[in-house]
Design an enzyme around this catalytic site. Sequence first.
Site, PDB file in Angstrom:
ATOM      1  N   GLU A   1      19.551   0.483 -31.954  1.00  0.00           N
ATOM      2  CA  GLU A   1      18.809  -0.664 -32.243  1.00  0.00           C
ATOM      3  C   GLU A   1      19.976  -1.510 -32.720  1.00  0.00           C
ATOM      4  OE1 GLU A   1      15.459  -0.375 -35.399  1.00  0.00           O
ATOM      5  OE2 GLU A   1      15.201   1.600 -33.968  1.00  0.00           O
ATOM      6  N   ASP A   2      20.377  -0.883 -33.586  1.00  0.00           N
ATOM      7  CA  ASP A   2      21.778  -1.773 -33.707  1.00  0.00           C
ATOM      8  C   ASP A   2      22.991  -2.236 -33.716  1.00  0.00           C
ATOM      9  OD1 ASP A   2      19.389  -2.356 -35.617  1.00  0.00           O
ATOM     10  OD2 ASP A   2      20.431  -1.724 -37.107  1.00  0.00           O
TER      11      ASP A   2
END
Length: 179
Positions: free
Chosen positions: A62-63
Site C-alpha cells: 500500500e505504501d
Amino acid sequence: MDDITERAALFSRAAHQAVGQRRKYSGEPYWHHPVAVAKIVSAVETATLEMIAAALLHDVLEDTDVTAMDIEECFGQRVAALVLELTDQFIDPELGNRAHRKALEHDRLATISPEAQTIKYADLIDNSASIVARDRGFARVYLAEKRQLLEVMTAGDQALRRKAWSVLTEGEAKVRGTA
C-alpha cells in the site's frame, strides 16, 4: 529472529524509508509500526515464521514501490499471499467515499485466512492506541470501523481477538471521556 523474519524486517524498513514514510501522529519512522505488529503476532501461540514476516511486510504494497512479485521472490508464495490478504483493495476514491470503500473492505476482510486475520488484529491493536492517544476526532471514526471489522473477522487467534476487543473498548471509553 529467524532468517526470514530478519530479512523481512530489513526489507520493510528499507522499503518504508525509501519513500520517506513516517507515522502520521508521532513523526517516528514508519517501520516502527510493522515491527510492533510483528512483535504482537510473535507472541501468539500459533504464530508461524511466515506470519511474522507478513506482519513485518503488511503495509509495503500500500505504501511503497514494492510489488507482490517482489515479496514472493524474496519471501515465498505464502508470505506474499498473506501480505496480499492484508493489503487494502479498495483505496481508489473513484470507488466511492471512505464509508463505501471501508464497507467493501469489511466484507473482504471477513473472508481472509485465519493467519491474516490474526495479523490484522495485531495491526488494529497497534494503530488504535496511537490514534486514540493523538487524534480523538478521527479515533471515533476509526474505532467504529474497527468495531465492525472485529464483528466479522472471527477466524483468527481468539486470544488476540479478545485483546483487540479490549483495546477497542478501552479506546472508545477514552474517546467518550469515560476512561
